[in-house]
Design a protein around this motif. Sequence first.
Motif, short mmCIF file in Angstrom:
data_model
loop_
_atom_site.label_atom_id
_atom_site.label_comp_id
_atom_site.label_asym_id
_atom_site.label_seq_id
_atom_site.Cartn_x
_atom_site.Cartn_y
_atom_site.Cartn_z
N LEU A 131 0.86 -1.18 0.00
CA LEU A 131 0.00 0.00 0.00
C LEU A 131 0.90 1.23 0.00
CD1 LEU A 131 -2.65 -0.82 2.77
CD2 LEU A 131 -2.93 -1.01 0.29
N GLU A 132 0.51 2.22 -0.77
CA GLU A 132 1.23 3.50 -0.72
C GLU A 132 0.44 4.45 0.17
OE1 GLU A 132 3.47 5.05 -4.03
OE2 GLU A 132 2.29 6.89 -3.91
N ILE A 133 1.12 5.00 1.15
CA ILE A 133 0.47 5.86 2.14
C ILE A 133 0.26 7.27 1.58
CG2 ILE A 133 0.63 6.84 4.46
CD1 ILE A 133 0.35 3.78 4.38
N ARG A 143 5.02 8.46 6.31
CA ARG A 143 4.83 9.69 5.54
C ARG A 143 4.12 9.40 4.23
NH1 ARG A 143 11.20 11.42 5.84
NH2 ARG A 143 11.40 11.55 8.12
N PRO A 144 3.46 10.39 3.66
CA PRO A 144 2.88 10.22 2.33
C PRO A 144 3.96 9.77 1.34
CG PRO A 144 2.06 12.22 3.32
CD PRO A 144 3.14 11.72 4.23
N GLY A 145 3.65 8.76 0.56
CA GLY A 145 4.62 8.21 -0.38
C GLY A 145 5.33 6.97 0.13
N ASP A 146 5.32 6.77 1.46
CA ASP A 146 5.87 5.52 2.00
C ASP A 146 5.05 4.35 1.50
OD1 ASP A 146 7.60 7.12 3.39
OD2 ASP A 146 6.94 6.50 5.39
N MET A 214 1.20 -5.38 8.54
CA MET A 214 2.40 -4.85 7.90
C MET A 214 3.61 -5.70 8.28
SD MET A 214 4.37 -1.20 8.34
CE MET A 214 5.29 -1.81 9.76
N ILE A 215 4.38 -6.11 7.27
CA ILE A 215 5.59 -6.87 7.54
C ILE A 215 6.84 -6.16 7.01
CG2 ILE A 215 4.39 -9.09 7.61
CD1 ILE A 215 5.39 -9.63 4.78
N GLU A 216 6.63 -5.04 6.31
CA GLU A 216 7.78 -4.27 5.82
C GLU A 216 7.34 -2.84 5.57
OE1 GLU A 216 10.85 -4.12 2.01
OE2 GLU A 216 9.86 -6.03 2.51
N HIS A 217 8.25 -1.89 5.84
CA HIS A 217 7.99 -0.47 5.63
C HIS A 217 9.12 0.10 4.79
CE1 HIS A 217 7.92 3.84 7.54
NE2 HIS A 217 7.45 3.84 6.31
N ARG A 218 8.76 0.69 3.65
CA ARG A 218 9.74 1.33 2.78
C ARG A 218 9.47 2.83 2.77
NH1 ARG A 218 10.55 -2.89 -2.32
NH2 ARG A 218 10.98 -4.71 -0.99
N ARG A 219 10.44 3.58 3.22
CA ARG A 219 10.27 5.02 3.38
C ARG A 219 10.72 5.77 2.14
NH1 ARG A 219 11.06 8.17 8.80
NH2 ARG A 219 8.88 7.51 8.79
N LYS A 220 9.94 6.77 1.77
CA LYS A 220 10.28 7.64 0.67
C LYS A 220 10.97 8.88 1.22
CE LYS A 220 8.35 10.14 -3.25
NZ LYS A 220 7.13 10.45 -4.04
#
Length: 224
Positions: A131-133, A143-146, A214-220
């Motif tokens: 999912l893109e936040i 944050r938006p885009g994460d 959630m099992i992973e978080h990718r930050r923008k």
Amino acid sequence: MTTLQERIAKLMAETGKTVGDLAEIAGVSSSAVTQWKDGPTKSLKTAPAVKLAAATGFSAMWIATGVGPEKSGATPFDANAKPAPLGMRPYPVISHVQAGALKEIAVPYGPGEGFDVEYGDDDASQWSFFLEIEGDSMLPDFRPGDRVLIDPDVVPRPGDYVAARNTKQEATFKKYRVRGIDESGHEVFELVPLNNDYPVLRSDERHLVVIGTMIEHRRKFRRR
């Protein structure tokens, strides 16, 4: 969208397979398949759907949920798939953020509805997706885009982050907090925003269903 009964009937008609055949393929009892065919079962779990798909050529997602094309290949998100690096797997990225605390993220499950693909380790369940936040209800941590990888087969623990939806198929990404057990023996939980400007949502006040954990978080990271 078709019912499970209609999908099983179509599958049997086109493949010529019997209740006993489907039971053997899916690794379940004949009575379970009879319930799929005649009711009251409304959807299938991942494992039997994948086994039926491999043996019949129908899409596992279509068999399980009725979403997407009937025959889309071996994986539920073929329309989004690209050749993956060795040892990696393509996951669809889902967006469509909606206004309001409970409408923050809408989650379409159909193949081809993702607008992008993220590659990651092939260690999540068959139906996992990113999912893109958008929006600020989960600031400052999200944050938006994460992008967050959601696994529907992972049962959340208190303190985990989850995607949850209501009866309108609208979803929100929040922190999961258990509050106790109600009189019917059902777990009461809260969906907690990290931004205090947004309300806490409770499962005993409105119908909330956890989609996955959630099992992973990718930050923008933005550069100006």
